[in-house]
Each structure stands twice: as C-alpha cells, then as structure tokens.
Design an enzyme around this catalytic site. Structure first.
Site, PDB file in Angstrom:
ATOM      1  N   ASP A 164      50.433  64.451  80.444  1.00  0.00           N
ATOM      2  CA  ASP A 164      49.540  63.351  80.827  1.00  0.00           C
ATOM      3  C   ASP A 164      48.141  63.641  80.282  1.00  0.00           C
ATOM      4  OD1 ASP A 164      48.586  61.072  82.179  1.00  0.00           O
ATOM      5  OD2 ASP A 164      47.994  62.303  83.891  1.00  0.00           O
TER       6      ASP A 164
ATOM      7  N   ASP B 221      44.834  61.831  81.386  1.00  0.00           N
ATOM      8  CA  ASP B 221      43.750  61.745  82.368  1.00  0.00           C
ATOM      9  C   ASP B 221      44.099  62.530  83.631  1.00  0.00           C
ATOM     10  OD1 ASP B 221      42.894  60.029  80.446  1.00  0.00           O
ATOM     11  OD2 ASP B 221      43.170  58.200  81.613  1.00  0.00           O
TER      12      ASP B 221
END
Length: 381
Positions: free
Chosen positions: A9, A11
């Site tokens: 991922d 953020d």
C-alpha cells in the site's frame, strides 16, 4: 523458481496519510513514513521479492480529487523511491469511492487477478504490506499473509472486533509500526512450527511462532496451568497454541509433564538455526516476590531449581509439578535453566517465575538481521 511478491500500500505505509481528509493532493502534505527508505532499500536490494504497489485513491479524476493534484505528487514519490533503488514492477490504482463496492477496490482482487493462478508467482509465500484492515483482508482474499502497520490498534474494540481478531489469527504474519521490524521479519523468516506428541497418557498439539505478538490459545484442562502458559506467550511475545488432552481422571502429572516435553520439543524444532540469535537471557519482581530465570539455548539440557512452595496446590496444580514442567522443557528444548525465586505469596512466586521465564525466552531468541553470527566458539549449537 516462482517469484514472491510484496503487494505494498502507498498511503500510511510508504508515505504518511494526511488527516482529516486522508487525501494526498498537495506537496505540503507529503511526508514519508519514518525509516521507510532505509529498510525498503534493504528489502529491494538484499531480497528477491517483486514489488507491486496497490492503492485506493477515492474518486481520483473527479471534481473532489482532480488528477492534476495527484500525479505530480505521486510521480515525486515514485522517483524518490527509484532514487534509492526501490523499483516497483507495477502500480495498481483503484479510483472508486467506498460506497461503489467495485471488485477492483481493496480488499477486492479485481486489479490483481493476473498474479493469481499464475505459475510464475508464489502467492502463498507473498505478503501484503499495509496499514488498513482492508489490506489484511486483501491478503486473505489473495491467499497470502499480511504485514500490518497497524497505527490504530483500538480497531479491535469497534463493531468489527470479531473480524479483526479473526484476521489476526488467520492472516497477519506480523503486526508492527516499524519498518525495521518488517525488514527483520522478511530477512530472517518466521520461526513457526506445528508439533504433536501423542502417548497412551496424553495427546498434545503445539503451534509455536517465536516471532509472534503474544497471542495465546491454551487448553490443558487445568485452569491455573493454562494461565501460566498464557503468560509465556504474552510476556515472551510469541504466539502459542497448546491443546492437551490428558488422563486427568488419574491425576495432573502426565498432563503437566508431557506438555512441558511437547513445548520443549517445539522450541527445539523452531530453533534449528540459531545464527544471529542472542542465545542467553532475566530477573523479574512481582509484588513481594522476586524471580530469576536464566536460560541458555546452547544445545545441552540442565536445570538448577531454587524455589520452594509451602502450599500443596495452586489452583489445580500440585506445586511439586512446577519443577517437573521446567525440567521436562529443559530436557526437550536442550537448554540450560537456572530458576530461583523468593517471596511470601505462592501465587505471586510461581507467576513471577513463569513471567521471568517468558522474558528470558524473549531475550534469548531475539535475532539480529544484520548478523549471521552463531553465538558459540564451537561452531555449532
């Protein structure tokens, strides 16, 4: 050889999210996760994982999140990573809003189907690295494990508590807030074993993860014994499942002693490679009681026991069986144990011993990912 993948991922994992909107749409919001560059560079250059970015960007391309506010920042992030030797083979971005429930949005696997059922990829030994519950759910849906940078540990107290607990048990391989721990985990691997020991007197199953987080599920038929084994997991920061079915209709002896043997055998299996390990480890007070447990996983069994109890039993456990448990563990794990305790309250004394034992284990099995050193001048342990 099939490739392992890190589905990462963006953020909250590589870069910090920006509350309250969590929308990274301007350069003044951009900061990188602490020590991410240092350890991601090590992962990228020292290991053979393929790196794939998977990110939800709510409404990207709409009036609420115009593309011209996203791409300059995103491109800077990618160039910054590349400048450190961190190269992603692919970037998968879902632009939908949560309420749309599209299969491409994490935890849906719509964007990642090309990796599944593809003999080029080793999905079961791959990982999803993320900070949200949806990242852990994605790992489960993909058939791999999750490394969870859980910055909101109170999630378990919400209405999704059962789901979170299930994910922790079934899918989370590592829960941390530090990239250094992610690097160490990937570099050193997990020391997990499943061990069974069956006799005419007891049937025992042990699941042990020395690099766990303190989770325990213990059932021996003896409540106080269960409580003490739970202390080993909690204070030793290891994951432990113990299922013991013993001849309690006779007495407690075989159940306690054989559980000690089975647990020791599980440790011996998990510690087959002791390179980089501390090897030694603890003194611990509990109210008026003081316990000292010294341990050495040096490959030779020995026990010194300096603890006396005035009561015949604590809970359902005969106090004479505490020595037998630790002696059985020492013999099976092939370790030295030196146990000493003094105090007035018998419950406090034995609980202090088990907690000190757990802390000693935690100290002794700790590994240094930067070291391949075997802690012995003999060259073998």
């Amino acid at each position: 050889m099939a490739k392992r993948i890190l589905f990462i991922d963006r953020d909250g994992t590589l870069i910090n999210e920006a509350p309250p909107t969590y929308q990274l749409d301007s350069f003044d919001k951009l900061t990188f996760f602490p020590h991410m560059f240092e350890y991601m560079r090590r992962i990228a250059t020292e290991m053979d994982y393929e790196l794939v970015m998977v990110t939800n960007q709510d409404g990207l391309g709409t009036d609420s999140f115009p593309e011209h506010t996203f791409w300059p920042l995103h491109n800077l992030v990618m160039k910054s990573l590349e400048g450190e030797g961190i190269n992603f083979s692919a970037v998968h971005i879902d632009r939908s809003f949560p309420h749309e429930h599209l299969p491409t949005r994490k935890p849906g696997i719509g964007m990642l189907k090309d990796y599944l059922n593809n003999p080029e990829y080793d999905i079961p030994n791959s990982y999803v690295i993320g900070d949200r519950v949806t990242d852990v759910q994605l790992a489960r849906n993909m058939g791999c494990k999750a490394i969870w940078l859980n910055l909101e540990p109170d999630l378990g107290g919400s209405e999704i508590a059962n789901t979170v607990d299930d994910l922790r048990q079934s899918t989370v391989a590592l829960e941390t807030t530090e990239w250094s721990e992610i690097y160490a985990f990937l570099k050193l691997g997990s020391r997990s074993v499943v061990h069974e020991r069956n006799t005419n007197e007891t049937k025992i199953r042990v699941e042990l993860n020395l690099d766990g987080s303190g989770k325990a599920k213990v059932s021996t038929g003896l409540g106080f014994f269960d409580h003490m084994l739970d202390q080993i997991a909690r204070h030793g920061k290891l994951d432990l499942v113990v299922e013991t079915k013993g001849d309690l209709h006779i007495d407690e002896h075989h159940t306690i002693e054989d559980t000690g043997i089975a647990l020791g055998e599980a440790f011996a299996k998990a510690l087959v490679d002791k390179r980089g390990m501390e090897r030694y480890g603890f003194a611990l007070p509990m109210d008026e009681a003081e316990a000292k447990v010294l341990i050495d996983f040096g490959g030779r069994p020995w026990i010194v026991w300096n603890a006396e109890f005035k009561r015949e039993k604590i809970g359902e456990m005969p106090t004479e069986m505490f020595f037998h448990f630790f002696k059985s563990f020492s013999d099976a794990a092939k370790c030295n144990l030196n146990v000493e305790c003094r105090g007035d309250n018998e419950h406090h004394k034995i609980e202090a011993i088990f907690k000190a034992f757990a802390k000693a284990i935690k100290m002794a099995v700790k590994r240094d990912p930067f070291s391949n050193y075997l802690p012995s001048t003999k060259g073998t342990l």
